[in-house]
Structures are given as C-alpha cells and as structure tokens.
Design a protein around this motif. Sequence first.
Motif, PDB file in Angstrom:
ATOM      1  N   GLY A 108       0.802  -1.216   0.000  1.00  0.00           N
ATOM      2  CA  GLY A 108       0.000   0.000   0.000  1.00  0.00           C
ATOM      3  C   GLY A 108       0.833   1.263   0.000  1.00  0.00           C
ATOM      4  N   VAL A 109       2.026   1.185   0.566  1.00  0.00           N
ATOM      5  CA  VAL A 109       2.934   2.340   0.570  1.00  0.00           C
ATOM      6  C   VAL A 109       3.793   2.372  -0.685  1.00  0.00           C
ATOM      7  CG1 VAL A 109       4.830   3.461   1.789  1.00  0.00           C
ATOM      8  CG2 VAL A 109       2.966   2.426   3.095  1.00  0.00           C
ATOM      9  N   LEU A 110       4.352   1.231  -1.051  1.00  0.00           N
ATOM     10  CA  LEU A 110       5.302   1.191  -2.163  1.00  0.00           C
ATOM     11  C   LEU A 110       4.662   1.412  -3.525  1.00  0.00           C
ATOM     12  CD1 LEU A 110       7.694  -1.752  -1.169  1.00  0.00           C
ATOM     13  CD2 LEU A 110       8.037   0.712  -0.898  1.00  0.00           C
ATOM     14  N   PHE A 123       2.598  -1.932  -9.891  1.00  0.00           N
ATOM     15  CA  PHE A 123       1.296  -1.382 -10.236  1.00  0.00           C
ATOM     16  C   PHE A 123       1.515  -0.200 -11.174  1.00  0.00           C
ATOM     17  CE2 PHE A 123       1.045  -3.148  -5.936  1.00  0.00           C
ATOM     18  CZ  PHE A 123       0.113  -4.140  -6.161  1.00  0.00           C
ATOM     19  N   CYS A 124       1.044  -0.343 -12.405  1.00  0.00           N
ATOM     20  CA  CYS A 124       1.368   0.625 -13.449  1.00  0.00           C
ATOM     21  C   CYS A 124       0.240   1.622 -13.679  1.00  0.00           C
ATOM     22  CB  CYS A 124       1.698  -0.101 -14.757  1.00  0.00           C
ATOM     23  SG  CYS A 124       3.108  -1.221 -14.596  1.00  0.00           S
ATOM     24  N   PHE A 125      -0.410   2.064 -12.601  1.00  0.00           N
ATOM     25  CA  PHE A 125      -1.436   3.085 -12.753  1.00  0.00           C
ATOM     26  C   PHE A 125      -0.777   4.404 -13.129  1.00  0.00           C
ATOM     27  CE2 PHE A 125      -3.509   0.130  -9.780  1.00  0.00           C
ATOM     28  CZ  PHE A 125      -4.696  -0.085 -10.460  1.00  0.00           C
ATOM     29  N   LYS A 126      -1.260   5.042 -14.187  1.00  0.00           N
ATOM     30  CA  LYS A 126      -0.725   6.340 -14.568  1.00  0.00           C
ATOM     31  C   LYS A 126      -1.370   7.449 -13.750  1.00  0.00           C
ATOM     32  CE  LYS A 126       0.537   5.063 -19.293  1.00  0.00           C
ATOM     33  NZ  LYS A 126       0.385   5.373 -20.739  1.00  0.00           N
ATOM     34  N   SER A 127      -2.623   7.286 -13.382  1.00  0.00           N
ATOM     35  CA  SER A 127      -3.306   8.317 -12.615  1.00  0.00           C
ATOM     36  C   SER A 127      -3.093   8.115 -11.128  1.00  0.00           C
ATOM     37  CB  SER A 127      -4.814   8.291 -12.920  1.00  0.00           C
ATOM     38  OG  SER A 127      -5.401   7.108 -12.421  1.00  0.00           O
ATOM     39  N   ARG A 128      -2.926   9.222 -10.419  1.00  0.00           N
ATOM     40  CA  ARG A 128      -2.762   9.145  -8.976  1.00  0.00           C
ATOM     41  C   ARG A 128      -4.045   8.651  -8.317  1.00  0.00           C
ATOM     42  NH1 ARG A 128       0.709  10.612  -5.150  1.00  0.00           N
ATOM     43  NH2 ARG A 128      -0.135  11.138  -3.098  1.00  0.00           N
ATOM     44  N   LYS A 129      -5.198   8.952  -8.939  1.00  0.00           N
ATOM     45  CA  LYS A 129      -6.470   8.501  -8.375  1.00  0.00           C
ATOM     46  C   LYS A 129      -6.525   6.982  -8.292  1.00  0.00           C
ATOM     47  CE  LYS A 129     -10.167  10.680  -9.546  1.00  0.00           C
ATOM     48  NZ  LYS A 129     -11.331  11.209 -10.312  1.00  0.00           N
ATOM     49  N   GLY A 130      -6.025   6.283  -9.320  1.00  0.00           N
ATOM     50  CA  GLY A 130      -6.002   4.824  -9.289  1.00  0.00           C
ATOM     51  C   GLY A 130      -5.115   4.299  -8.185  1.00  0.00           C
ATOM     52  N   LYS A 131      -3.963   4.947  -7.982  1.00  0.00           N
ATOM     53  CA  LYS A 131      -3.068   4.522  -6.913  1.00  0.00           C
ATOM     54  C   LYS A 131      -3.687   4.770  -5.535  1.00  0.00           C
ATOM     55  CE  LYS A 131       1.271   5.089  -9.434  1.00  0.00           C
ATOM     56  NZ  LYS A 131       2.598   5.719  -9.461  1.00  0.00           N
ATOM     57  N   VAL A 132      -4.365   5.898  -5.398  1.00  0.00           N
ATOM     58  CA  VAL A 132      -5.000   6.213  -4.109  1.00  0.00           C
ATOM     59  C   VAL A 132      -6.085   5.192  -3.783  1.00  0.00           C
ATOM     60  CG1 VAL A 132      -6.478   7.886  -2.921  1.00  0.00           C
ATOM     61  CG2 VAL A 132      -4.456   8.670  -4.180  1.00  0.00           C
ATOM     62  N   ARG A 133      -6.871   4.809  -4.795  1.00  0.00           N
ATOM     63  CA  ARG A 133      -7.916   3.812  -4.564  1.00  0.00           C
ATOM     64  C   ARG A 133      -7.327   2.460  -4.175  1.00  0.00           C
ATOM     65  NH1 ARG A 133     -11.969   5.195  -9.682  1.00  0.00           N
ATOM     66  NH2 ARG A 133     -12.861   7.113  -8.773  1.00  0.00           N
ATOM     67  N   LEU A 134      -6.261   2.062  -4.849  1.00  0.00           N
ATOM     68  CA  LEU A 134      -5.606   0.800  -4.503  1.00  0.00           C
ATOM     69  C   LEU A 134      -4.963   0.886  -3.121  1.00  0.00           C
ATOM     70  CD1 LEU A 134      -4.896  -2.041  -5.340  1.00  0.00           C
ATOM     71  CD2 LEU A 134      -2.859  -1.147  -6.501  1.00  0.00           C
ATOM     72  N   HIS A 135      -4.444   2.061  -2.783  1.00  0.00           N
ATOM     73  CA  HIS A 135      -3.876   2.277  -1.448  1.00  0.00           C
ATOM     74  C   HIS A 135      -4.949   2.070  -0.375  1.00  0.00           C
ATOM     75  CE1 HIS A 135      -1.521   4.119   1.777  1.00  0.00           C
ATOM     76  NE2 HIS A 135      -2.556   4.885   2.042  1.00  0.00           N
ATOM     77  N   TRP A 136      -6.118   2.639  -0.619  1.00  0.00           N
ATOM     78  CA  TRP A 136      -7.209   2.468   0.345  1.00  0.00           C
ATOM     79  C   TRP A 136      -7.648   1.012   0.448  1.00  0.00           C
ATOM     80  CZ3 TRP A 136      -9.461   4.743   4.247  1.00  0.00           C
ATOM     81  CH2 TRP A 136      -9.212   6.089   4.451  1.00  0.00           C
ATOM     82  N   PHE A 137      -7.660   0.325  -0.694  1.00  0.00           N
ATOM     83  CA  PHE A 137      -8.024  -1.097  -0.677  1.00  0.00           C
ATOM     84  C   PHE A 137      -7.026  -1.894   0.151  1.00  0.00           C
ATOM     85  CE2 PHE A 137      -7.614  -5.350  -2.645  1.00  0.00           C
ATOM     86  CZ  PHE A 137      -8.896  -5.831  -2.384  1.00  0.00           C
ATOM     87  N   CYS A 138      -5.736  -1.618  -0.043  1.00  0.00           N
ATOM     88  CA  CYS A 138      -4.700  -2.318   0.731  1.00  0.00           C
ATOM     89  C   CYS A 138      -4.831  -2.027   2.219  1.00  0.00           C
ATOM     90  CB  CYS A 138      -3.312  -1.914   0.237  1.00  0.00           C
ATOM     91  SG  CYS A 138      -2.866  -2.552  -1.393  1.00  0.00           S
ATOM     92  N   GLN A 139      -5.097  -0.767   2.558  1.00  0.00           N
ATOM     93  CA  GLN A 139      -5.205  -0.415   3.971  1.00  0.00           C
ATOM     94  C   GLN A 139      -6.470  -1.003   4.602  1.00  0.00           C
ATOM     95  OE1 GLN A 139      -2.460   0.878   5.296  1.00  0.00           O
ATOM     96  NE2 GLN A 139      -1.799   0.721   3.162  1.00  0.00           N
ATOM     97  N   ALA A 140      -7.531  -1.130   3.808  1.00  0.00           N
ATOM     98  CA  ALA A 140      -8.736  -1.798   4.319  1.00  0.00           C
ATOM     99  C   ALA A 140      -8.445  -3.265   4.607  1.00  0.00           C
ATOM    100  CB  ALA A 140      -9.873  -1.663   3.304  1.00  0.00           C
ATOM    101  N   LEU A 141      -7.660  -3.905   3.722  1.00  0.00           N
ATOM    102  CA  LEU A 141      -7.253  -5.289   3.971  1.00  0.00           C
ATOM    103  C   LEU A 141      -6.393  -5.389   5.225  1.00  0.00           C
ATOM    104  CD1 LEU A 141      -6.376  -6.654   0.404  1.00  0.00           C
ATOM    105  CD2 LEU A 141      -8.403  -7.145   1.793  1.00  0.00           C
ATOM    106  N   VAL A 142      -5.545  -4.381   5.465  1.00  0.00           N
ATOM    107  CA  VAL A 142      -4.734  -4.364   6.685  1.00  0.00           C
ATOM    108  C   VAL A 142      -5.625  -4.390   7.917  1.00  0.00           C
ATOM    109  CG1 VAL A 142      -3.159  -2.969   8.082  1.00  0.00           C
ATOM    110  CG2 VAL A 142      -2.747  -3.205   5.641  1.00  0.00           C
ATOM    111  N   LEU A 143      -6.634  -3.536   7.942  1.00  0.00           N
ATOM    112  CA  LEU A 143      -7.533  -3.464   9.100  1.00  0.00           C
ATOM    113  C   LEU A 143      -8.298  -4.770   9.292  1.00  0.00           C
ATOM    114  CD1 LEU A 143      -8.955   0.147   8.676  1.00  0.00           C
ATOM    115  CD2 LEU A 143      -7.370  -0.645  10.438  1.00  0.00           C
ATOM    116  N   ILE A 144      -8.792  -5.332   8.191  1.00  0.00           N
ATOM    117  CA  ILE A 144      -9.577  -6.564   8.281  1.00  0.00           C
ATOM    118  C   ILE A 144      -8.712  -7.730   8.749  1.00  0.00           C
ATOM    119  CG2 ILE A 144     -10.878  -8.266   6.940  1.00  0.00           C
ATOM    120  CD1 ILE A 144     -11.792  -5.928   5.145  1.00  0.00           C
ATOM    121  N   ALA A 145      -7.536  -7.893   8.125  1.00  0.00           N
ATOM    122  CA  ALA A 145      -6.653  -8.998   8.489  1.00  0.00           C
ATOM    123  C   ALA A 145      -6.108  -8.850   9.904  1.00  0.00           C
ATOM    124  CB  ALA A 145      -5.496  -9.080   7.489  1.00  0.00           C
TER     125      ALA A 145
END
Length: 233
Positions: free
Chosen positions: A73-75, A84-106
């Motif tokens: 989520g950080v890297l 992760f080859c997202f060109k838009s920062r919005k795509g990276k931010v969404r994936l970052h949030w998904f990773c952090q949500a998985l952190v909380l759940i796990a």
Amino acid sequence: MPSDVEYSPVGEGLGMRDYWLYVWLRRAAVIAAHVTGMGLTLIITLLSRPGTSLFSWHPVCMSFAYCLCMTEGVLLFSAEGSPFCFKSRKGKVRLHWFCQALVLIAAAAGLGFMVASKNLSELPHLLSWHSVLGVCTLAATALQAACGLCVIFPQLLRLSSTPLRLKLYHATCGLVVYLLATVTVVSAMFSDWFQATVKGTAWWAFLLLPLFPALVVMNQITNSYLPRKKITR
C-alpha cells in the motif's frame, strides 16, 4: 506552507551519470522490498501451518496485513520498481485504500484468533512486549485510517488545515505506524513459538529481513514529503 520550503526532488544535485546509478539502485531496493514482504508472508504462513490450531491463524493474518498489504500500500506510490502501473494518482490512491482496508480486516482477524486461542487455553493476555506492541500497532493503524479520511474528506469534516499539510501529516503518521509495525514483527521473532520453530542462522536472517522494507519505506516517504529549504544562489 512557508514560502521558503519546497519538496525535495529525487537526485537533486547529482550528475547525469550518478543520477541514473541512483535511480537504478533505488529501483532495485524497491523491488527487493516487494520480494521481502511477499517472501516473509509466504514463509511465515508455511511455518504457521494454518488450520492446525486457532493460534496458527494469528501469524498468518498479521504477516498478510503488515508485511504484505501495508508494504504494498505504501510502495505503490514509488516511482521506481512498483508493479502497479497506474498512470493516474487517483487509481493509486484507490488501490492504497483497498490495501489499507485489507490491513484493518486482516489485523482484526489476527487479533480475534489470538484472543480466542488465549481464552481457550485459559492463558493471561498482554504479558509480553510483543503483545503490548501489537495492541499499540493496532490502535495506531486505526488512527492512521481515520487520518486518511481527513485527507480525502477535509471539507466534509470542516478541517482548517490545507490539503498539502494534511497529506504531510498523513504520510508522517503512516511512517510512524509502519515503523511501529516493523518493531512488532521483529519482537514476534523473540516469542517462544517462533524460536522453537526457527533456529540458528535462519533465525538471524528472519530478524533482519523486516528491517529492509522499513528502510525503503522510510526513504520513500522522506524523499517525497520531507520539506527542504531552497538553496539561494
């Protein structure tokens, strides 16, 4: 932000030849951090033999949360070596949030398995440094997620700080959480279970491995968000 402060560009002041060497070394370090996080998660999962007991799921969930999901989520914001080859920062931010949500759940699941295992064995809680650090890490992770909400919804929450300053606070707090999680993972290797499972030279290797992604993450965040004074000429 004050007018005499700017964000430090990567490789500032280096010659072209030195700059490319610097970039490739950073790229290799980031890729190695990805491999280390994934490798630690896989090996700890194999050593835990999930399903053999309630406790066996605890290291699986926690390594998945912090060694894999939080690291990725950080890297993913790194310009060098991110898979992760997202060109838009919005795509990276969404994936970052998904990773952090998985952190909380796990992490919540890992905590639940540990509590259930302790209760089943009628053992007391919070007697080791690892358990105390683990609770602190979980609390810090939850607070950091709340801080992330402030970055995304500053107007809804009626915050007075500028978005740039909120991002700086979020990145700084995230670095503290990651380093705290690294200390917690390292302390787990001094537990009776881990020392009975891994011995000799392999134990020392495991002790050092979590430190490498932490150094890469620390370098990435400080290079991206640490303010520097402009050099007057």
